[in-house]
Design an enzyme around this catalytic site. Structure first.
Site, short mmCIF file in Angstrom:
data_model
loop_
_atom_site.label_atom_id
_atom_site.label_comp_id
_atom_site.label_asym_id
_atom_site.label_seq_id
_atom_site.Cartn_x
_atom_site.Cartn_y
_atom_site.Cartn_z
N SER A 139 30.43 45.41 50.46
CA SER A 139 30.74 43.98 50.42
C SER A 139 32.05 43.64 51.12
O SER A 139 32.28 42.48 51.46
CB SER A 139 30.78 43.48 48.97
OG SER A 139 31.87 44.03 48.26
N LYS A 176 37.20 42.04 45.77
CA LYS A 176 36.89 40.86 46.56
C LYS A 176 38.19 40.16 46.98
O LYS A 176 39.26 40.45 46.46
CB LYS A 176 36.04 39.87 45.75
CG LYS A 176 34.65 40.36 45.37
CD LYS A 176 33.73 40.46 46.55
CE LYS A 176 32.31 40.86 46.13
NZ LYS A 176 32.24 42.24 45.63
#
Length: 225
Positions: A139, A176
């Site tokens: 990701s 993230k």
């Protein structure tokens, strides 16, 4: 650095160092172009290639933030099995704990999460690292954080917009980019295949376990500043 830089190249290099120092990751070509008044990201790319030829930086191909400072890379690292170390939840003086799977509801530095120790000093990173988290998935691939890498993490719950964080959302720990507007937090992936995670702090629990301050490529000892 093998050859002296031109004034313009020095400005680009200084901006890279400044950005990495403040945010923990390098700028994109577009960010360099905007900050230094270039007409396009292509102009920034030309300066980056010149810096690489002169040994000032190293470029990781096919990533938007693939810029590294070679003088921040140690010669070689090995890892020590956790079983050989005393049982403790604190980083050892001679190495950083490598965190694998994190059980729901337990502290990230709990002994059962520590796979091994890596003899890299905490002060190698700025700010200092408290642990290394093994990355799962892709990701964050567009900032050069790949499956199996070790993300160096500085433990703090104070985070600025744009920083890469280790966040705990309910039973999941994830890496993230952080963005907050009022009570709304967005955890943004650096991969177009992954949707952002939206959190309403009024109804959802979010804990910040730290901010990313560097990467060890593939967990095999090649540290990237």
């Amino acid at each position: 650095m093998s050859r002296p830089l031109t004034a313009r190249q020095q400005h680009v290099f200084d901006f890279i160092v400044k950005t990495m120092g403040e945010l923990g990751y390098p700028p994109t070509r577009a960010e360099i172009a905007k900050a230094l008044g270039f007409r396009s990201p292509n102009a920034a790319e030309e300066h980056l290639r010149a810096l690489e030829r002169k040994g000032a930086i190293r470029i990781i191909r096919n990533t938007s933030r693939g810029i590294r400072l070679p003088n921040q890379e140690p010669q070689e690292l090995t890892e020590t099995p956790a079983a050989a170390a005393p049982a403790t939840n604190e980083p050892l003086p001679n190495g950083l704990p490598v965190i694998g799977e994190v059980a729901a509801g337990s502290p990230i530095l709990a002994a059962e999460h520590i796979d091994r120790y890596c003899p890299l000093p905490a002060e190698y990173f700025t700010p200092k690292a408290d642990y290394l988290l093994r990355v799962r998935g892709l990701s964050m691939k567009d900032v050069g954080i790949l499956e199996g890498d070790l993300l160096a993490v500085h433990r703090t719950d104070r985070v600025r917009d744009g920083q890469i964080v280790v966040a705990r959302l309910e039973d999941e720990v994830t890496v993230k980019r952080f963005k907050r507007q009022g009570h709304q937090v967005t955890l943004i992936a650096e991969n177009a295949d992954f949707a952002p995670i939206e959190i309403d702090l009024r109804t959802q629990q979010l804990d910040i376990e730290g901010v990313g301050v560097g990467v060890i490529r593939g967990g095999n000892g090649q540290a990237l500043g």
